[in-house]
Design a protein around this motif. Sequence first.
Motif, short mmCIF file in Angstrom:
data_model
loop_
_atom_site.label_atom_id
_atom_site.label_comp_id
_atom_site.label_asym_id
_atom_site.label_seq_id
_atom_site.Cartn_x
_atom_site.Cartn_y
_atom_site.Cartn_z
N ASP A 42 0.84 -1.19 0.00
CA ASP A 42 0.00 0.00 0.00
C ASP A 42 0.88 1.25 0.00
N ALA A 43 1.89 1.26 0.84
CA ALA A 43 2.82 2.41 0.88
C ALA A 43 3.53 2.57 -0.46
N LEU A 44 3.97 1.47 -1.07
CA LEU A 44 4.64 1.56 -2.37
C LEU A 44 3.71 2.17 -3.42
N PHE A 45 2.45 1.73 -3.45
CA PHE A 45 1.48 2.30 -4.40
C PHE A 45 1.36 3.80 -4.20
N ARG A 46 1.18 4.21 -2.95
CA ARG A 46 0.97 5.63 -2.67
C ARG A 46 2.22 6.46 -2.99
N ILE A 47 3.39 5.92 -2.69
CA ILE A 47 4.64 6.62 -3.01
C ILE A 47 4.77 6.77 -4.52
N GLU A 48 4.48 5.72 -5.25
CA GLU A 48 4.57 5.79 -6.72
C GLU A 48 3.59 6.81 -7.27
N LEU A 49 2.37 6.82 -6.75
CA LEU A 49 1.37 7.77 -7.23
C LEU A 49 1.72 9.20 -6.85
N GLY A 50 2.57 9.37 -5.83
CA GLY A 50 3.01 10.70 -5.42
C GLY A 50 4.11 11.26 -6.29
N HIS A 51 4.66 10.46 -7.20
CA HIS A 51 5.68 10.89 -8.16
C HIS A 51 6.86 11.60 -7.49
N LEU A 74 8.66 2.66 6.49
CA LEU A 74 9.72 3.24 5.65
C LEU A 74 11.08 2.65 5.98
N GLU A 75 11.31 2.35 7.25
CA GLU A 75 12.57 1.71 7.64
C GLU A 75 12.70 0.34 6.96
N SER A 76 11.61 -0.43 6.99
CA SER A 76 11.61 -1.75 6.35
C SER A 76 11.77 -1.63 4.84
N GLU A 79 15.34 -0.65 4.03
CA GLU A 79 16.24 -1.80 4.22
C GLU A 79 16.13 -2.78 3.06
N LYS A 80 14.93 -2.92 2.50
CA LYS A 80 14.72 -3.82 1.37
C LYS A 80 15.12 -3.17 0.05
N ALA A 81 15.60 -1.93 0.11
CA ALA A 81 16.04 -1.15 -1.06
C ALA A 81 14.90 -0.90 -2.04
N LEU A 82 13.69 -0.69 -1.50
CA LEU A 82 12.52 -0.42 -2.34
C LEU A 82 12.17 1.06 -2.40
N VAL A 83 12.58 1.80 -1.37
CA VAL A 83 12.26 3.22 -1.26
C VAL A 83 13.52 3.99 -0.94
N GLU A 84 13.61 5.19 -1.52
CA GLU A 84 14.71 6.08 -1.17
C GLU A 84 14.15 7.40 -0.68
N LYS A 85 14.89 8.00 0.24
CA LYS A 85 14.49 9.28 0.81
C LYS A 85 15.35 10.36 0.16
N LYS A 86 14.68 11.41 -0.32
CA LYS A 86 15.38 12.52 -0.96
C LYS A 86 15.10 13.80 -0.19
N ALA A 87 16.13 14.56 0.07
CA ALA A 87 15.97 15.82 0.80
C ALA A 87 14.96 16.71 0.08
N SER A 88 14.10 17.34 0.87
CA SER A 88 13.10 18.25 0.32
C SER A 88 13.79 19.52 -0.18
N VAL A 101 14.39 1.46 -8.42
CA VAL A 101 14.08 0.56 -9.54
C VAL A 101 13.54 -0.75 -8.99
N LYS A 102 14.17 -1.27 -7.95
CA LYS A 102 13.70 -2.52 -7.32
C LYS A 102 12.29 -2.34 -6.74
N GLY A 103 12.00 -1.16 -6.20
CA GLY A 103 10.66 -0.88 -5.67
C GLY A 103 9.61 -0.92 -6.76
N ARG A 104 9.93 -0.32 -7.91
CA ARG A 104 8.98 -0.33 -9.04
C ARG A 104 8.79 -1.76 -9.57
N GLU A 105 9.87 -2.52 -9.65
CA GLU A 105 9.77 -3.91 -10.11
C GLU A 105 8.92 -4.73 -9.15
#
Length: 149
Positions: A42-51, A74-76, A79-88, A101-105
Amino acid sequence: MEKKEIPEWIRHMEMIESIRLFSNLYTQKTPKGAFCTAQEVDALFRIELGHGSLSPYELSRQMGVSKPLVSRLLESLTEKALVEKKASESDRRSYRLDLTVKGRETLESTYYYFIEPLERLEKKLGKDQCSELLRLIALANTKNDSKQD
C-alpha cells in the motif's frame, strides 16, 4: 404484536459489521512468504502515485495510520532497497519519498494480487455501481479525514 424499535447502538454495530465484512471480502491479505506485507505494498502504491513528492507525514495521512507506523514501514522498505528518501527542496529538515528501480519492479510484480478483489467487485456490480460505491467511500474518507489530525 407491536414491533419493537431496535436500539441505536445495535443499528450502529450492524453498520460497522457490514463495513468490516466488506473490508475482509475485498482487501487482500499478504500471501505467506511474500517479500512485502500488504501495508508495505500500500505504501509503495501511494509513493509511486506521489511521483516523488510525498512526505512521510502525507503518507501517514493517506494511509490513515500513525506517523510512528509509517516510520517503521519506511525503515523496512528502505532496508529492502525499495524506497529512497530525498531531501526536500523547500525544507532541508524534511524529505520526499521515491521508489527505487527494485521498488517499481516489486510493485509491478505484485500489484495484480492486490487489485484483483476490486476487479471482482466491478464485475459483480458493474462499472457504474462500482464507481458510485467508490465515490461514496471516497466521500466518507474525505469527511472523516479530520479524525487523523
